[in-house]
Design an enzyme around this catalytic site. Sequence first.
Site, PDB file in Angstrom:
ATOM      1  N   CYS A  95      -1.791  58.134  20.789  1.00 40.01           N
ATOM      2  CA  CYS A  95      -1.295  59.082  21.779  1.00 40.01           C
ATOM      3  C   CYS A  95      -1.943  58.781  23.129  1.00 40.01           C
ATOM      4  CB  CYS A  95      -1.595  60.518  21.337  1.00 40.01           C
ATOM      5  SG  CYS A  95      -1.308  61.767  22.608  1.00 40.01           S
ATOM      6  N   CYS A  98      -3.624  61.774  24.670  1.00 41.19           N
ATOM      7  CA  CYS A  98      -4.915  62.061  24.013  1.00 41.19           C
ATOM      8  C   CYS A  98      -5.993  61.107  24.532  1.00 41.19           C
ATOM      9  CB  CYS A  98      -4.792  61.916  22.498  1.00 41.19           C
ATOM     10  SG  CYS A  98      -3.656  63.089  21.740  1.00 41.19           S
ATOM     11  N   ASP A 483     -53.202  28.702   9.099  1.00 40.04           N
ATOM     12  CA  ASP A 483     -54.200  29.579   9.698  1.00 40.04           C
ATOM     13  C   ASP A 483     -54.960  30.205   8.527  1.00 40.04           C
ATOM     14  OD1 ASP A 483     -55.503  31.257  11.622  1.00 40.04           O
ATOM     15  OD2 ASP A 483     -54.155  32.861  11.009  1.00 40.04           O
ATOM     16  N   ASP A 678     -49.910  33.818  11.145  1.00 45.28           N
ATOM     17  CA  ASP A 678     -49.464  35.208  11.092  1.00 45.28           C
ATOM     18  C   ASP A 678     -48.386  35.511  12.126  1.00 45.28           C
ATOM     19  OD1 ASP A 678     -50.757  35.446  13.524  1.00 45.28           O
ATOM     20  OD2 ASP A 678     -52.476  36.525  12.728  1.00 45.28           O
ATOM     21  N   ASP A 682     -50.767  33.296  16.718  1.00 44.09           N
ATOM     22  CA  ASP A 682     -50.623  31.841  16.621  1.00 44.09           C
ATOM     23  C   ASP A 682     -49.325  31.325  17.227  1.00 44.09           C
ATOM     24  OD1 ASP A 682     -53.060  31.294  15.133  1.00 44.09           O
ATOM     25  OD2 ASP A 682     -52.113  32.335  13.478  1.00 44.09           O
TER      26      ASP A 682
END
Length: 784
Positions: A95, A98, A483, A678, A682
């Site tokens: 519509c 609308c 590491d 990690d 690093d």
Amino acid sequence: MDTAIKKEFILEGLCCGNCASKIQRDVSRLEGVSSAAVDFVSKTLTMEITDREKAESLTAQADSIIKRHDPDVVMNEKEQLQPGKKVIYLLGLCCADCAQKIEKQVNRIDGVKSAGIDFVSQKLTIEVLDKKNLPAVIRQASQIATGIEPAIQISYTGTNSTQASSLNLKKWLHRITLYAGAAIFVTGMLFDFGTYIEFALFLISYLFVGGEVVFRALKNITKGQLFDENFLMSVATIGAFSIGEYPEGVAVMLFYQIGEAIQRLAVNRSRKSISSLMDIRPDYANLIIGDEIRKVTPYEVGIGDLIVVKPGEKIPLDGRIVEGRSTLDTSALTGESLPRDVEPGNEVLSGSINKNGMLTIEVLKEFGESTISTILDLVQNASSKKAPTENFITKFARYYTPLVSLAALTLAVIPPLVVPGAAFSDWLHRALVFLVVSCPCALVISIPLSFFGGIGGASKNGILVKGSNYLEALNNVDTVVFDKTGTLTKGIFKVTQIVSTNGWSQQELLSHAAHAESFSNHPIAVSVQKAYNQVIDTLKLSEHEEIPGQGIRVKVDGRLVLAGSSKLMEAFGIAFKPAEVLGSIVYIAIDGSFAGYIIISDELKPDSKEAIHNLKNMGVKTTAMLTGDSKAAGEKIAGEIGLDMVYTDLLPHQKVEQLEALEKKKQTKGGKLVFVGDGINDAPVLARADIGIAMGALGSDAAIEAADVVLMTDEPSKLVSAIGIAKKTKSIVWQNIVFALGIKAVILVLGAMGIATMWEAVFGDVGVTVVAILNAMRAMRVVK
């Protein structure tokens, strides 16, 4: 000069892998396009455009190229929105009045900068003044739309119903003509109507079954596309008609069409199976609004909102528990079946499944930035970074078809001229066999599916691989560098001994160390603060300075405190005696005088030793560890788990230098160096390594950004699993290459000898493709 812009397009209906590689090649050659990649698995074209002003023109040219290679493919651009913008698709909006009402009311929402509806595409675009308000605005806009026209369905991915209807109509017309052609073909085979009627029946049948293929071939010839499968099948089957083999011409085209349909089915099934591996996207969130709980899409939830997660539901967004206790199943994220107990204060990740208790969660990230969205985005875009094998096959396919076609022409023309008694029709029939098997689809479809399946299987096992190139590179790992803290050890530090000197008590030493470390989140600093277990009075602190790789310089109650490594003591000329003990040592100096040290111990992860052992069994030549820890602590851990080398007392920049030195020492030519860390502290080393792997970094934006592979748990053994998955995937890839080329080679030889017919040739084309696709799907089950 304008910066390059990135555009992504969904290629709906793309089912030809050979066409995909040609589209990528031709779009890459457009002036103004710096790079282009077609991901066959996700049906995505990605373009890097250097000139913004030419973006629209280049998009149109790319669309023309796509239509030239496959007229049935529909190119739809993915939304590339700035922060604070969102597109909502109002499916079912029919519509126009609308639509105007919805647009008008959405523009009145507080905080909306602009809102507009494209009625044709059913698209509502919203821009807000503050992106933090976007979820709330989306929520209100959805309510407005469904309130004005209840039939509307809200979608955040979108679809074009007109294009979808058009594609469905084409599919049905294709099926009807195929069924009719097959019926006429069977009639012609079963009954004897005489020569002319038989020819007419087979011709009509051929036009129904293969008319579309011939039409596409003619259309493509006008566009310069000569060596495609439409042209090859047309020439082969028309050639069969020319030598009086009417039933064979129709049958081969019918078999080809059926094979193509099975191939499309296999490809789509493979795509769906791969997608189902990552079926962890939550569908909704239970949002607390006032005194009620409303079920909304995750896009409608903002940072700071409260959501309720009931037993059995997925956690839709990253957040922190504010109420409730439960057990979470995180296997979809980490690949681990062991449940995790959570309570108020714990942070939880989207995609986890709530097993029992009711949880109230404060949202910490919007849906687009949550862990689940990050994982899905990484996996879905991984195959855009193509492996060397994929690139090789793409280049190979470019030359394979023309060469085989040239061989077919030679086979048809030369023998009848030079071999006494040779019949032209016989050698033409042999040449037609060559044409049918000259399409390289089995390779260009199955290989990307194999890599994507391996990536999907890896993600299900808690391993995120950011590209097919990295997955293939894991097959050639020569050196693995770790590491220490948080990678091989648990990273859970604990103060185990306090040694004070020069009249300072242990409590005074701990107090000064805790105050000095109060601004740091480093695990060692946190362990010192926990051991002190008192409130830190920050008013006592002044002139705080962090010295990278050495420690902290700060004044506490006017006293100059140094807390850090032995290098910090040496840098400030503090007279001290290095402690010969295991563990991390924090040396303390107060007012220029050595006051003592604190020993902090870390614990080795239970599977570290096993991981190193298995890596060596898999052919890794060198294992090493880089750490800023003391020589005694580093060498103890290295000896315990069986590392070949250990480098201690390293500053961040020295880790990079040491990694480069190890790179030069690699024993295998072409071998890859992997660094496992990690992912947060690093980042420089991760970036420098051939393959950077972040350990236990789920939910860490820094880790995901820096690494090429992310292991979503804290287990070093996941690296072994990653390499195992890579090797299995490569094995499947090469099985498909050898199988496809082997079968085609056999059929080519038998065809040249006059033994193989066009029936075998069709199997060598579409049959081999289907088998290769089904084999590629096995890569998805690689989860151990």
